[in-house]
Design a protein around this motif. Structure first.
Motif, PDB file in Angstrom:
ATOM      1  N   ALA A   1      -5.580   2.712   1.768  1.00  0.00           N
ATOM      2  CA  ALA A   1      -4.116   2.314   1.706  1.00  0.00           C
ATOM      3  C   ALA A   1      -3.315   2.792   2.963  1.00  0.00           C
TER       4      ALA A   1
ATOM      5  N   SER B   1       1.718   8.919  -3.365  1.00  0.00           N
ATOM      6  CA  SER B   1       1.229   9.692  -4.544  1.00  0.00           C
ATOM      7  C   SER B   1       1.148  10.927  -4.631  1.00  0.00           C
TER       8      SER B   1
ATOM      9  N   THR C   1       0.718   3.903  -2.905  1.00  0.00           N
ATOM     10  CA  THR C   1      -0.349   4.756  -3.139  1.00  0.00           C
ATOM     11  C   THR C   1      -0.400   5.908  -2.053  1.00  0.00           C
ATOM     12  N   THR C   2      -0.005   5.501  -0.939  1.00  0.00           N
ATOM     13  CA  THR C   2       0.352   6.524   0.342  1.00  0.00           C
ATOM     14  C   THR C   2       1.322   7.731  -0.232  1.00  0.00           C
TER      15      THR C   2
ATOM     16  N   THR D   1      -8.162  14.063  -1.995  1.00  0.00           N
ATOM     17  CA  THR D   1      -7.352  12.572  -2.184  1.00  0.00           C
ATOM     18  C   THR D   1      -8.675  11.601  -2.246  1.00  0.00           C
ATOM     19  N   HIS D   2      -8.401  10.424  -2.950  1.00  0.00           N
ATOM     20  CA  HIS D   2      -9.280   9.411  -3.416  1.00  0.00           C
ATOM     21  C   HIS D   2      -9.340   8.511  -2.218  1.00  0.00           C
TER      22      HIS D   2
ATOM     23  N   SER E   1      -9.129   5.590  -2.068  1.00  0.00           N
ATOM     24  CA  SER E   1      -8.283   4.408  -1.849  1.00  0.00           C
ATOM     25  C   SER E   1      -6.901   5.002  -1.083  1.00  0.00           C
ATOM     26  N   VAL E   2      -6.551   6.127  -1.341  1.00  0.00           N
ATOM     27  CA  VAL E   2      -5.477   6.599  -0.469  1.00  0.00           C
ATOM     28  C   VAL E   2      -5.634   6.398   0.983  1.00  0.00           C
TER      29      VAL E   2
ATOM     30  N   SER F   1       0.675  -1.037   0.123  1.00  0.00           N
ATOM     31  CA  SER F   1      -0.082  -0.106  -0.028  1.00  0.00           C
ATOM     32  C   SER F   1       0.677   1.287  -0.013  1.00  0.00           C
TER      33      SER F   1
END
Length: 228
Positions: A146, A114, A111-112, A139-140, A142-143, A108
């Motif tokens: 993650a 990004s 992603t963190t 932020t999305h 998913s972030v 993960s």
């Protein structure tokens, strides 16, 4: 007359090379994160605008941090595998739980990170900080997921892996303690915003993993991987 010809196929024994590879990879990931966390130009508890300002203000330092992050991304999971490969022989369930927590946690990480990559790229391209912050602050989902998986996975997973090392005797008891306490120290360092303590925390995991690597180098080939 029928003649039978026996052919013997000999294959090179790559187990020594495999052990050397494991020993070299083991400390790289935690050591890279230790340096990354020490050199990070901002504190994790900073606001989005402050983080953007600090990244844009120190682009060269930020570039080093991103390279260290990439080095960690490609070596952390193999390191967990090599430790778990040994501890699972005597503590299979504990090792299995630890690995199932740590591997998703480490996977993960990209992603963190990004938002840091974006902030550095945008700052290098000359975009104004207000615009960069506006994007980074959105932020999305998913972030966020993650980040949760990473925190829970690597903190609790590393503690369990340290306990598995203690019970199995892999790397020595001192190495097991170093690994087990490494991530709680990291968590404290994030809360109090102490980069030197973060360096110590991840550094302890690197040293503990290096001890496992040394044990692998001293291990007979048949103990490392018996031939079929």
């Amino acid at each position: 007359m029928t003649e039978t010809i026996s052919r013997t196929t000999s294959r090179a024994d790559i187990r020594p090379a495999w052990r050397w590879l494991a020993a070299l990879i083991l400390p790289i990931g935690p050591a890279a994160v230790a340096l990354l966390r020490f050199l990070l130009p901002y504190d994790t508890t900073d606001s989005a605008s402050t983080i953007t300002s600090k990244i844009v203000g120190e682009l060269d330092r930020g570039s080093v941090v991103l390279w260290l992050g990439y080095l960690a991304f490609v070596t952390l999971v193999p390191g967990v595998y090599f430790v778990g490969r040994l501890t699972r022989r005597s503590t299979p369930w504990l090792t299995g739980i630890a690995v199932c927590l740590m591997v998703p946690g480490y996977l993960s990480l990209p992603t963190t990170a990004s938002s840091d990559v974006f902030a550095w790229s945008a700052g290098t391209a000359g975009l104004d900080q207000a615009s960069i912050t506006k994007v980074v602050d959105v932020t999305h989902g998913s972030v966020d997921v993650a980040a949760t998986v990473f925190v829970v996975g690597h903190v609790f997973g590393t503690i369990l892996l340290g306990i598995a090392m203690w019970r199995s005797g892999v790397g020595g008891r001192w190495a097991a303690v170093a690994v087990a306490i490494s991530q709680p120290l990291h968590l404290i360092s994030v809360i109090i915003s102490s980069h030197p303590l973060d360096l110590i925390g991840w550094g302890l995991q690197a040293v503990g993993f290096a001890a496992v690597g040394w044990a692998i180098l001293r291990m007979p080939n048949d103990e490392w991987q018996p031939l079929p």
